[in-house]
Scaffold this motif. Structure first.
Motif, mmCIF file in Angstrom:
data_model
loop_
_atom_site.group_PDB
_atom_site.id
_atom_site.type_symbol
_atom_site.label_atom_id
_atom_site.label_comp_id
_atom_site.label_asym_id
_atom_site.label_seq_id
_atom_site.Cartn_x
_atom_site.Cartn_y
_atom_site.Cartn_z
ATOM 1 N N GLY A 295 -19.695 42.411 87.042
ATOM 2 C CA GLY A 295 -19.162 42.685 88.511
ATOM 3 C C GLY A 295 -19.390 42.195 89.628
ATOM 4 O O GLY A 295 -19.070 41.640 90.755
ATOM 5 N N TRP A 296 -20.366 42.228 90.078
ATOM 6 C CA TRP A 296 -21.537 41.789 91.268
ATOM 7 C C TRP A 296 -21.634 40.526 90.825
ATOM 8 O O TRP A 296 -21.620 40.030 92.216
ATOM 9 C CB TRP A 296 -22.655 42.507 91.684
ATOM 10 C CG TRP A 296 -23.641 42.031 92.580
ATOM 11 C CD1 TRP A 296 -23.524 42.229 94.480
ATOM 12 C CD2 TRP A 296 -24.693 41.245 92.878
ATOM 13 N NE1 TRP A 296 -24.078 41.635 94.911
ATOM 14 C CE2 TRP A 296 -25.350 40.689 94.009
ATOM 15 C CE3 TRP A 296 -25.108 40.445 91.731
ATOM 16 C CZ2 TRP A 296 -25.684 40.321 94.058
ATOM 17 C CZ3 TRP A 296 -26.190 39.157 91.964
ATOM 18 C CH2 TRP A 296 -25.768 38.760 93.222
ATOM 19 N N ILE A 297 -21.283 40.078 90.617
ATOM 20 C CA ILE A 297 -22.138 38.269 90.043
ATOM 21 C C ILE A 297 -20.799 37.518 90.447
ATOM 22 O O ILE A 297 -20.389 36.896 91.181
ATOM 23 C CB ILE A 297 -22.093 38.462 88.777
ATOM 24 C CG1 ILE A 297 -24.239 38.683 88.086
ATOM 25 C CG2 ILE A 297 -22.229 36.810 88.155
ATOM 26 C CD1 ILE A 297 -24.418 38.057 86.144
ATOM 27 N N VAL A 298 -19.793 38.096 89.808
ATOM 28 C CA VAL A 298 -18.342 37.721 89.392
ATOM 29 C C VAL A 298 -17.713 38.022 91.478
ATOM 30 O O VAL A 298 -17.253 36.878 92.321
ATOM 31 C CB VAL A 298 -17.299 38.621 88.808
ATOM 32 C CG1 VAL A 298 -15.096 37.529 89.357
ATOM 33 C CG2 VAL A 298 -17.567 38.571 87.959
ATOM 34 N N ASP A 299 -18.450 38.865 91.967
ATOM 35 C CA ASP A 299 -17.795 38.923 93.339
ATOM 36 C C ASP A 299 -18.746 38.290 93.921
ATOM 37 O O ASP A 299 -18.085 37.573 95.029
ATOM 38 C CB ASP A 299 -18.384 40.429 94.091
ATOM 39 C CG ASP A 299 -17.368 41.602 93.488
ATOM 40 O OD1 ASP A 299 -16.040 40.972 92.792
ATOM 41 O OD2 ASP A 299 -17.901 42.510 93.489
#
Length: 431
Positions: free
Chosen positions: A367-371
């Protein structure tokens, strides 16, 4: 090619300037009949690169010597790697949709047969071409397709001239043609945008980038989904495209050529002329995974160029920094796997797989990577790739382009059109 040449600041500064200028102009929409042509920043970057190429105009040698133009060649593949990683990062979050469209993604590769069904009859019956028709029309002339022709016929024969002619035209104009086709067809509403995105996957990395970018510009609400489908299609093409070309497309092209022209037709003057005194072998390029240390340094420079280009239509330097670092790490991991794997799969495929895995919903921190990656505009980081491509065209490619003549230009554009539309039709029927 030495590391100092690959890192020469003059080349990268010029690419930064061309990219920023192209991104500043933005997307131009030109009404054409019932549809619209989309001119993307990567179009301007490529054209500007060609106009400044020292092999085309000797006056540009004052600030861009031929050695720097040569250094731009390996940078095309290296600089497109972060884009491939960004491409793959759209697949992970959309994995459920891609699985549901699985049959369409796999079988749309059969749409490649559209190349010969459209282009081969024109080449034989209208343009009166000889056996160079087979090499020119059996595929879209990606590197694996050239290898097939080289192994079966040799690149100095008419079949080799045909495939290399399409390859050269594709290098110079294929990316732009795919972008124009995709944007125009999307504006007509004849196809599901997902089908058009899947059809993008049949092309080379730069063609996929331009094609999917045009679709994202035409249908911005579905941008991430379209990128995901195009990326997944391109990945599957590595697994299926070679075998479709070898066992289906080439035999069909041979059969159709014999039926249309008769067995006695000799090779045409186009093939004969192009082979006289010219070495048409495809130049061997050093794979990025061979020297990981040098590649890591050059990749870092390419990421910096893309990072700066991203500031016009992406995020600020500070906001985009984590995303660019992630793309750099993903690319390096993919190249390390490419080198260590017991079997060969192109580096772009491994890079794509790494980015897919790291953005799957169940991957820790996805999730953090995609953000963070959301701050990196995929079109902005591919614009420098096209600038490098325009600057990298060699005297040999310009000469080959002149020798193959107007006939192969027409056939090449028919090949690209037949491949794209054929793949889109198959995908549309299966969705």
């Amino acid at each position: 090619m030495s590391l100092s040449q690959l890192l020469d600041w003059r080349l990268h500064l010029l690419v930064v300037v061309l990219s920023l200028l192209s991104e500043w102009v933005g997307i131009l929409k030109i009404p054409l009949g019932p549809g619209t042509l989309l001119l993307l920043p990567l179009f301007y970057a490529f054209v500007l690169g060609v106009l400044l190429n020292p092999h085309l105009f000797s006056g540009t040698k004052r600030f861009l010597p031929e050695s720097l133009s040569q250094a731009a060649t390996p940078l095309i593949l290296i600089s497109i790697m972060p884009f491939i990683a960004r491409f793959g990062s759209t697949i992970g979050p959309a994995i459920d949709q891609i699985i549901s469209a699985g049959p369409a993604l796999i079988l749309q590769e059969l749409g490649n047969l559209g190349t010969m069904l459209v282009a081969l009859p024109v080449a034989v019956l209208v343009l009166k071409m000889g056996r160079e028709t087979i090499g020119a029309t059996y595929s879209i002339a990606r590197e694996p397709n050239i290898a097939i022709i080289s192994d079966k016929y040799g690149l100095k024969g008419p079949e080799g001239i045909g495939v290399m002619g399409v390859y050269v035209v594709g290098t110079m104009f294929g990316t732009l043609w795919f972008a124009l086709m995709a944007g125009y067809l999307a504006s007509l509403d004849w196809f599901d945008p997902r089908a058009l995105a899947m059809a993008c996957g049949v092309g080379s990395g730069s063609m996929v980038a331009a094609c999917s970018g045009a679709l994202a510009g035409a249908v911005p609400a579905l941008a991430d989904d379209l990128l995901a489908f195009a990326g997944a299609s391109n990945l599957l093409t590595y697994a299926t495209g070679l075998y479709v070309s070898l066992f289906i497309a080439l035999p069909v092209a041979e059969w159709l050529y014999r039926r249309l022209s008769g067995r006695s037709r000799a090779a045409s003057s186009v093939g004969a002329t192009a082979t006289d005194g010219n070495d048409t072998d495809l130049p061997s390029e050093e794979r990025p995974e061979t020297h990981l240390g040098k590649t890591a340094a050059v990749l870092a420079m390419a990421c910096v160029v893309g990072w700066i280009a991203n500031t016009i239509n992406g995020a600020s330097l500070i906001d985009a920094l984590p995303g660019m670092v992630i793309l750099y790490v993903m690319t390096l991991i993919g190249l390390v796997i490419t080198r260590a794997a017991p079997f060969y799969l192109p580096g772009v495929a491994w890079v794509s797989l790494v980015s897919i895995v790291m953005t799957l919903p169940f991957f820790p921190g996805s999730g953090w990577i995609v953000d963070q990656l959301a701050a990196v505009n995929f079109l902005a980081i591919v614009t420098p790739v096209l600038a490098y491509a325009g600057l990298a065209l060699s005297r040999r490619e310009f000469t080959m382009f002149r020798q193959t003549g107007w006939k192969l230009i027409i056939i090449s554009l028919l090949v690209f059109t037949g491949t794209y539309v054929g793949s889109a039709v198959v995908a549309q029927l299966l969705l």
